[in-house]
Motif scaffolding. Structure first.
Motif, PDB file in Angstrom:
ATOM      1  N   UNK A 194      21.250 -22.368   8.285  1.00 33.51           N
ATOM      2  CA  UNK A 194      20.471 -22.067   8.635  1.00 33.51           C
ATOM      3  C   UNK A 194      19.552 -20.883   7.930  1.00 33.51           C
ATOM      4  N   UNK A 195      20.135 -19.950   8.918  1.00 37.07           N
ATOM      5  CA  UNK A 195      19.395 -18.563   8.826  1.00 37.07           C
ATOM      6  C   UNK A 195      20.666 -17.795   7.702  1.00 37.07           C
TER       7      UNK A 195
ATOM      8  N   UNK B 141      20.546 -15.361   2.114  1.00 42.04           N
ATOM      9  CA  UNK B 141      20.404 -15.186   0.495  1.00 42.04           C
ATOM     10  C   UNK B 141      18.845 -14.899  -0.056  1.00 42.04           C
ATOM     11  N   UNK B 142      18.286 -16.066   0.463  1.00 39.09           N
ATOM     12  CA  UNK B 142      17.203 -15.983  -0.259  1.00 39.09           C
ATOM     13  C   UNK B 142      16.375 -14.501  -0.037  1.00 39.09           C
TER      14      UNK B 142
ATOM     15  N   UNK C  95      14.501 -10.347   9.326  1.00 37.61           N
ATOM     16  CA  UNK C  95      12.707 -10.915   9.841  1.00 37.61           C
ATOM     17  C   UNK C  95      13.504 -12.411   8.773  1.00 37.61           C
ATOM     18  N   UNK C  96      13.406 -12.449   7.525  1.00 37.38           N
ATOM     19  CA  UNK C  96      14.228 -13.817   6.999  1.00 37.38           C
ATOM     20  C   UNK C  96      14.542 -14.897   7.996  1.00 37.38           C
ATOM     21  N   UNK C  97      15.797 -14.271   8.795  1.00 38.95           N
ATOM     22  CA  UNK C  97      16.130 -14.817   9.987  1.00 38.95           C
ATOM     23  C   UNK C  97      15.520 -15.384  10.792  1.00 38.95           C
ATOM     24  N   UNK C  98      14.942 -14.578  11.601  1.00 36.40           N
ATOM     25  CA  UNK C  98      13.568 -14.377  12.494  1.00 36.40           C
ATOM     26  C   UNK C  98      12.529 -15.701  12.461  1.00 36.40           C
ATOM     27  N   UNK C  99      12.563 -16.175  10.812  1.00 38.61           N
ATOM     28  CA  UNK C  99      11.550 -17.102  10.075  1.00 38.61           C
ATOM     29  C   UNK C  99      12.160 -18.529  10.136  1.00 38.61           C
TER      30      UNK C  99
ATOM     31  N   UNK D 128      17.003  -1.117   4.790  1.00 36.70           N
ATOM     32  CA  UNK D 128      16.080  -2.147   4.407  1.00 36.70           C
ATOM     33  C   UNK D 128      15.944  -3.311   4.726  1.00 36.70           C
ATOM     34  N   UNK D 129      16.686  -3.428   3.646  1.00 34.32           N
ATOM     35  CA  UNK D 129      17.710  -4.938   3.348  1.00 34.32           C
ATOM     36  C   UNK D 129      18.145  -5.661   3.920  1.00 34.32           C
ATOM     37  N   UNK D 130      18.786  -4.986   4.868  1.00 37.34           N
ATOM     38  CA  UNK D 130      18.841  -5.722   6.692  1.00 37.34           C
ATOM     39  C   UNK D 130      17.784  -6.281   7.035  1.00 37.34           C
ATOM     40  N   UNK D 131      16.754  -5.089   7.288  1.00 32.13           N
ATOM     41  CA  UNK D 131      15.184  -5.105   8.077  1.00 32.13           C
ATOM     42  C   UNK D 131      14.867  -7.082   7.226  1.00 32.13           C
TER      43      UNK D 131
END
Lengths: 547, 547
Positions: B520-521, B526-527, A523-527, A516-519
């Protein structure tokens, strides 16, 4: 040495693979089995339909209305022709083929873009982000996991981004044995451009003829070889990726320890984070020494033990493929109930006979009986046999299509797990999934297994399911079987895919196995990279609406 | 087979490595060179100081005031004792040792935490996030890149999170040859717990005695072996990582193609995204067959060509280490101007003599002259020689510390690049960095190179710089040289680090080589995982203040 990088100048003609492609099934239209052969093949599966589903006439098909038109600057790259839209609607999974045969093209993209340059790719993404149009990167469309099929409904339109014009080897560095290759290059075209230099990428997935470098990279494809360099991942020196927020180019490096690998974030991202446009790939000298052998086993579990011993021996066979009794029977290569282990050794530099002998000894130590055969593939007869096998291997998807036309459910799924779990997983699929097949189809059907790749800590089993379907219900029937298969994999701690990728079809299993933390991080990378949420929506994960 | 996973029950006593550690320099205090030997060693470097810098008495040192106290529940895990704080202030780079010798401990953490369980780690992170306290994960403190030294100033306090109590092999799966190992386990302790099972991780970085599995994973450590499995990355089956938003545990898999690898995101994250608490690691059978040979070259570029041919031969030598003429002279193993190539082959299963012979032939084909020596390491004399070399290798950091006390600048940097760039890079460092060393130190100094790892597409050169420093200015002088070295690497498209990691010291080069969309990713990850920004701030990237 510094000037030894030689640009490859001669243009290379596109391989046959890119012409005359079937819009509904595998490969080229001329290799599809004629009706009579379909009927004959169907006759081998009790309960199959009596006649083949007709292949619909594309001009008679109803395609959804085109919702978006490109701006004039991009218009020359785009096509909304029915044939382009139809052929870019699905990948080539069994369920894709059946739906195409049934004329169901409701998921067709509005436009198919054919960029000629990286700048074209950038321009398409820029427009799409502004216009809220989803972009589905498309190499050669061989996905068997719903990787190129748009299933969301929250965009104004959908563009299939077909990279097949980016099909050149741009540069070769013979000193470091590497080449800069465009992402849309098909397997045969890629090898044809490397061959004059005595080099090879040596990555041969079953889809080789109809898949591209970019597709291999985006999906972490698995090649033909059983050990050592199995996935494309390990052959990557650097990637160039167009993301909506800029071009990402990593350094060409043989190895590095500088932070998390940037390339590994894009490998397996399946078009959700950016569009791979080119890569520096590690090459190999073409093998000159080859030898192979076949070993028979009366007991499949003894054969698995032999497989493990070989995988842990450090002998690195190029080929180490175990067919279980069902698979062996299907291939017609041994007696009833026997398992067959095919061993192959290759080298560009040194004779391999001794290594093969050691491998055969290991197999014999675990109860195998070497089959009498010419051990040296330099030998013409052996070469011919290898050629025959290769043809059969490449022909399999055409047979699958023929069976699909006979309403026979015929599909594969593959996985990997550690050795301690492999025997239990194998038995669970045979028995547990066997029960499901019986329940769904009313027949025992066939569930076979071959082990396509082996690692020191575990194998990659590849299962084939064949059973009669009820016409019109084939997709629903297969989906029920597949759901059960994914649950069995989850229950045994096996991965939902070793090399077919996640796409949309593997989401249930993938969502369970992904930490779950990787998911959350993904999603943060996607954003961060695709803030408008236009890239291949629904693959790997759900994301919020465009914002 | 399913029940073959056997928990390892007997507690294993901590190795000597974890006792009697030097607070200011490498390894254990008893192995530091006495003053007289320091003076003698300094005498070999013209321009060195006449007497060694004294080692400060820890009780006389001024440590910064402790700014934060743990809550009572965590108090039993924490220490603010001067010795704990002093020994956790720095890693073991040259500049760290010099600053410690000068009594500069202004960067000392406020507290040193010694969690005994994973839950303790979670509790410390929870408290730290609430209290705005930075957490610096600490394995055994062997970082040479400022990886464990807090340099920011925006937190209320700093805790060094020392994982040395998590030092157990928890489970062994002999069938899959894998083990579940706690992250704080030191190299010797780890091998001692595997040895009774006939297994080995076979990962031997130079820091082996004083570094931990978790540190290796977080920094993508490089082992002793030259080819095939060089980095720890490839030995990972699954990771367990405590992040501030939850525990991330990946599936144990021999291979997978399900999305981007979750493990690869944490490998090389250097404590910025989470704290690795345990990992399932791939093991190997202990090698039984070994052979080695030494080949001499009159021309270092011919030797590099031999190295390349070997790297591209598919023969996978375990050892393939090229010493350039300067390095050869320093090691005293050949005549003036000669380069030495040390080759080694190992196998747990098969005799290796034939493979060694092929390697030697390749070296000879490129102008090398095999040195007369017993080719079989089973031979006692050869074993002794290997043992001597190993001792010298492990002793090097102690010699470095002795030279540091004599105000001799002595430090290494390492990289990797493709073969086409390697000769140019080598010459640029020799000449270009030579000029910088002369400018900074007023002497030619010594710049040597050995090639520690080789890949088919490029080598990993490892440079050593030795030159006299001016007492009190050593750190600034080295920093000037290092800045120039990083620029040369950038100019040649080489990585800022092959296996030493980025930490804080390599930031300038890393920031240049890391693709901007990836940066950026990474900041987005990290965030997402560390929203309060407490984990190892300043390593890999800058992040916004806690929020």
């Amino acid at each position: 040495m510094a000037d030894s990088t030689s640009p490859v100048t001669p243009p290379v003609s596109r391989s046959n693979s890119s012409r005359n492609r079937s819009w509904w099934g595998w490969g080229t239209a001329d290799k599809a089995l004629p009706d009579a052969e379909c009927t004959a093949l169907g006759g081998l599966v009790p309960g199959s339909a009596a006649t083949p589903l007709p292949v619909p006439d594309i001009s008679a098909l109803e395609l959804p209305k085109v919702r978006v038109e490109p701006p004039s600057a991009l218009a020359p790259l785009m096509s909304a022709a029915p044939r382009d839209r139809a052929s870019h609607t699905y990948g080539k999974a069994y369920r894709d083929v059946v739906r195409a045969l049934n004329g169901d093209l409701s998921a067709a993209p509005d436009q198919v873009a054919h960029p000629r340059t990286e700048q074209d790719v950038i321009d398409v993404l820029d427009w799409a982000a502004d216009a809220d149009v989803a972009v589905v990167p498309y190499g050669a469309g061989s996905s068997v996991v719903g990787g190129v099929e748009y299933r969301a409904d929250r965009h104004r339109g959908v563009v299939s981004l077909d990279l097949s014009n980016l099909d050149r080897v741009l540069e070769i560095d013979p000193v470091s044995r590497a080449a800069r290759i465009q992402a849309g290059t098909l397997g045969p075209d890629l090898e044809a451009q490397l061959r004059p230099h005595g080099l090879t990428l040596r990555h041969f997935p079953q889809s080789f003829e109809f898949s591209t470098l970019g597709g291999w990279l985006a999906t972490r494809a698995g090649g033909h070889y059983a050990t050592l360099y199995t996935h494309i991942d390990d052959l990557v020196e650097s990637l160039r990726v167009v993301t909506p927020v800029g071009v990402n180019e990593s350094l060409r490096l043989p190895g590095s320890g500088a932070g998390p690998s940037p390339d590994r974030m894009f490998l397996g991202s399946e078009g959700t984070l950016g569009v791979i446009t080119e890569a520096w790939m590690r090459l190999q000298d073409r093998p000159r020494h080859k030898a192979s052998a076949t070993v028979l086993f009366g007991d499949v579990h003894a054969a698995m033990n032999a497989l493990r011993a070989i995988a842990q021996s450090g002998l690195h066979p190029a080929n180490c493929r175990l067919l279980d009794p069902g698979e062996t029977a299907l291939a017609g290569v041994a007696r009833d109930g026997e398992s067959v282990l095919v061993l192959g050794v290759e080298s560009a530099h040194s004779p391999v006979g001794e290594r093969l002998a050691q491998l055969v000894t290991l197999a014999r130590d675990h109860g195998g009986s070497p089959a009498p055969a010419a051990p040296d593939a330099q030998d013409a007869a052996e070469d011919a046999a290898a050629g025959t096998w290769r043809s059969a291997f490449l022909r399999m998807p055409y047979l699958r299509d023929a069976l699909a036309r006979m309403s026979v459910i015929t599909e594969t799924f593959e996985t990997a797990c550690t050795w301690d779990r492999a025997p239990g997983l194998y038995e669970s699929v045979r028995r547990g999934l066997g029960d499901v097949v019986r329940e769904v189809t009313g027949t025992a059907g066939t569930i076979n297994c071959r082990f396509t790749h082996v690692y020191p800590d575990g194998p990659a089993p590849y299962f084939t399911v064949i059973a009669p379907g009820r016409r019109g219900e084939e997709v629903a029937m297969w989906d029920e079987i597949k759901t059960a298969a994914m649950q069995i994999l989850t229950d045994h701690g096996a991965t939902v895919t070793h090399h077919h990728a996640v796409g949309r079809d593997h989401r249930p299993g993938y969502d369970r196995q992904r930490p779950e933390p990787f998911a959350h991080a993904l999603r943060a990378v996607k954003q961060a990279l695709d803030p408008a949420g236009i890239l291949n929506p629904g693959v790997l994960f759900d994301t919020a609406a465009a914002g």
